[in-house]
Motif scaffolding. Sequence first.
Motif, PDB file in Angstrom:
ATOM      1  N   GLY A 201      52.328  79.885  55.890  1.00 32.45           N
ATOM      2  CA  GLY A 201      52.381  79.832  54.442  1.00 32.45           C
ATOM      3  C   GLY A 201      53.617  80.470  53.854  1.00 32.45           C
ATOM      4  O   GLY A 201      53.612  80.847  52.667  1.00 32.45           O
ATOM      5  N   LEU A 202      54.683  80.582  54.650  1.00 28.51           N
ATOM      6  CA  LEU A 202      55.918  81.191  54.171  1.00 28.51           C
ATOM      7  C   LEU A 202      57.095  80.346  54.637  1.00 28.51           C
ATOM      8  O   LEU A 202      57.396  80.275  55.826  1.00 28.51           O
ATOM      9  N   TRP A 203      57.722  79.677  53.675  1.00 28.32           N
ATOM     10  CA  TRP A 203      58.810  78.752  53.955  1.00 28.32           C
ATOM     11  C   TRP A 203      60.095  79.297  53.347  1.00 28.32           C
ATOM     12  O   TRP A 203      60.063  80.032  52.350  1.00 28.32           O
ATOM     13  N   LEU A 204      61.219  78.927  53.925  1.00 25.35           N
ATOM     14  CA  LEU A 204      62.477  79.482  53.439  1.00 25.35           C
ATOM     15  C   LEU A 204      63.621  78.488  53.558  1.00 25.35           C
ATOM     16  O   LEU A 204      63.555  77.517  54.315  1.00 25.35           O
ATOM     17  N   SER A 205      64.659  78.773  52.773  1.00 29.58           N
ATOM     18  CA  SER A 205      65.882  77.979  52.765  1.00 29.58           C
ATOM     19  C   SER A 205      67.034  78.885  52.356  1.00 29.58           C
ATOM     20  O   SER A 205      66.843  79.800  51.554  1.00 29.58           O
ATOM     21  N   PRO A 206      68.225  78.646  52.886  1.00 26.03           N
ATOM     22  CA  PRO A 206      69.384  79.435  52.442  1.00 26.03           C
ATOM     23  C   PRO A 206      69.910  79.023  51.079  1.00 26.03           C
ATOM     24  O   PRO A 206      70.731  79.707  50.491  1.00 26.03           O
ATOM     25  N   ARG A 207      69.443  77.909  50.552  1.00 25.12           N
ATOM     26  CA  ARG A 207      69.924  77.413  49.268  1.00 25.12           C
ATOM     27  C   ARG A 207      69.199  78.078  48.109  1.00 25.12           C
ATOM     28  O   ARG A 207      68.028  78.458  48.232  1.00 25.12           O
ATOM     29  N   PRO A 208      69.837  78.184  46.950  1.00 27.20           N
ATOM     30  CA  PRO A 208      69.153  78.719  45.764  1.00 27.20           C
ATOM     31  C   PRO A 208      67.987  77.821  45.352  1.00 27.20           C
ATOM     32  O   PRO A 208      67.922  76.654  45.726  1.00 27.20           O
ATOM     33  N   PHE A 209      67.081  78.387  44.577  1.00 28.86           N
ATOM     34  CA  PHE A 209      65.957  77.625  44.041  1.00 28.86           C
ATOM     35  C   PHE A 209      66.455  76.847  42.832  1.00 28.86           C
ATOM     36  O   PHE A 209      66.736  77.417  41.779  1.00 28.86           O
ATOM     37  N   THR A 210      66.611  75.547  42.991  1.00 36.42           N
ATOM     38  CA  THR A 210      67.279  74.721  41.994  1.00 36.42           C
ATOM     39  C   THR A 210      66.302  74.156  40.966  1.00 36.42           C
ATOM     40  O   THR A 210      65.087  74.119  41.197  1.00 36.42           O
ATOM     41  N   PRO A 211      66.821  73.691  39.834  1.00 32.40           N
ATOM     42  CA  PRO A 211      65.951  72.996  38.871  1.00 32.40           C
ATOM     43  C   PRO A 211      65.248  71.803  39.496  1.00 32.40           C
ATOM     44  O   PRO A 211      64.097  71.508  39.155  1.00 32.40           O
ATOM     45  N   ARG A 212      65.929  71.117  40.427  1.00 36.07           N
ATOM     46  CA  ARG A 212      65.282  69.983  41.082  1.00 36.07           C
ATOM     47  C   ARG A 212      64.087  70.449  41.902  1.00 36.07           C
ATOM     48  O   ARG A 212      63.032  69.809  41.909  1.00 36.07           O
ATOM     49  N   ALA A 213      64.240  71.573  42.618  1.00 32.10           N
ATOM     50  CA  ALA A 213      63.124  72.109  43.392  1.00 32.10           C
ATOM     51  C   ALA A 213      61.970  72.492  42.478  1.00 32.10           C
ATOM     52  O   ALA A 213      60.798  72.224  42.772  1.00 32.10           O
TER      53      ALA A 213
END
Length: 325
Positions: free
Chosen positions: A156-168
Amino acid sequence: MVRPFDVNEIYPDDPADSVRLPRRRAGGSPQSLAVTLLADYTLRTRASLPSAAIVALLGEFGVTPAAGRTAISRLARRGVLESSRKGRHSAYRLSDPAAVNLSLSGHSIVAFTEQAEKWDGSWTIIAFSLPEGSGAERRTLRGRLRWLGYAPLYDGLWLSPRPFTPRAREELAGVGSGSLTVFRAQHVELERTVRRDPLDAWDVAAIAEEYASFIDRWSPLLDRMRAGEVGGVEAVCARTEVMDTYRRFHVLDPRLPMRCMPRGWRRARVRDVFTAVYDGLAATAQEHVRAVAASPSGAAPSTAHTGIGAHTTADLLAGVRLGEG
C-alpha cells in the motif's frame, strides 16, 4: 515490483467522464492500432481518413475487414473518433479530446529520457488503504498509479521520483474513496541489513532484458533503412510497432538519472534506436498512408488527402500543435 509488459495493469481504462481511449495491449488490438495509425499521420491537422482506408491499413496488420469496421464503430461510440459522410463514403478523424490526450501522451513518451536527468533527489510517496471487498477499486487505483510512473515499494505504499503533478491529481481523483495520502520526501539511508532501497520497487533486471530485446529487435532494420530496402507497408507497420513497444518504457523505467541506475543501463541506446526507426521511416510511411487514403475515393494519390502528415519525435517533444499543417 513493476514487471514489464503487464499491459492490462499499466494501461488502465480512462475515467468515465473523459474520452475513453482503448487499452493498449501487447500485439495491438484493432482499436489500439486504429488510434495509433490516426495519431501518427493526422494528429497535427486532425485530417479525416476514409473508413475504407482505415480498414485497409488495419488489414496490413492482419486485422480482418469485419474486425476493422467494428473497431472504427466502437471508437466512434467511445468519443475517440468523429465521423463525416460524402455521398456513400464515410470518413473519420480524431475527436478534439482524443487528439489533445494523444498529443500530451506523445510528449511524455519522447521526453522521459530527458526528464529522468532532472531529479532533485526527492520521492513522491502515495500511501493507501482500501477495505476488504474493494478489489475492482484496488485494480483501478494500481493501474492508474502504474500509468503515472509509480511502483509499489510495499503493498500500500507506492513511489515515484517525479513530482505530484496536476495530471496525477486529476487521474487519481475519485479513486480510493478518500483513502490516499501523498508525501514528497527524501530517502534516509539505514543499515543495509534492515533497509530496502526505493529502486527495489522496480524489477530492474527484467526491464534491462526488455531494453536488450528492443535493441536486438530493431537494430538490424537500421541497415536496411540506410540501403533503401524498406517499402511503404513495412514502414507503416514498423513505425506503429516500434511506438507501441517504446511507449511502455516511460512507464516501466524508474526514470532516475543515469548515475542512480545500474552500470550499462541502456535507456539512451534504446531512445536512439527508437528515434532512428520512427523518424527515419516517417516519409516513406507517410506516402504510403496518403496513397491508401486516396484509393477508396478514386482521386489521384498525388493530390488527395494532403492533410495527412507524419510527425517526428522532435515534433512530439515540442508539442504537436493541433490545427497546423
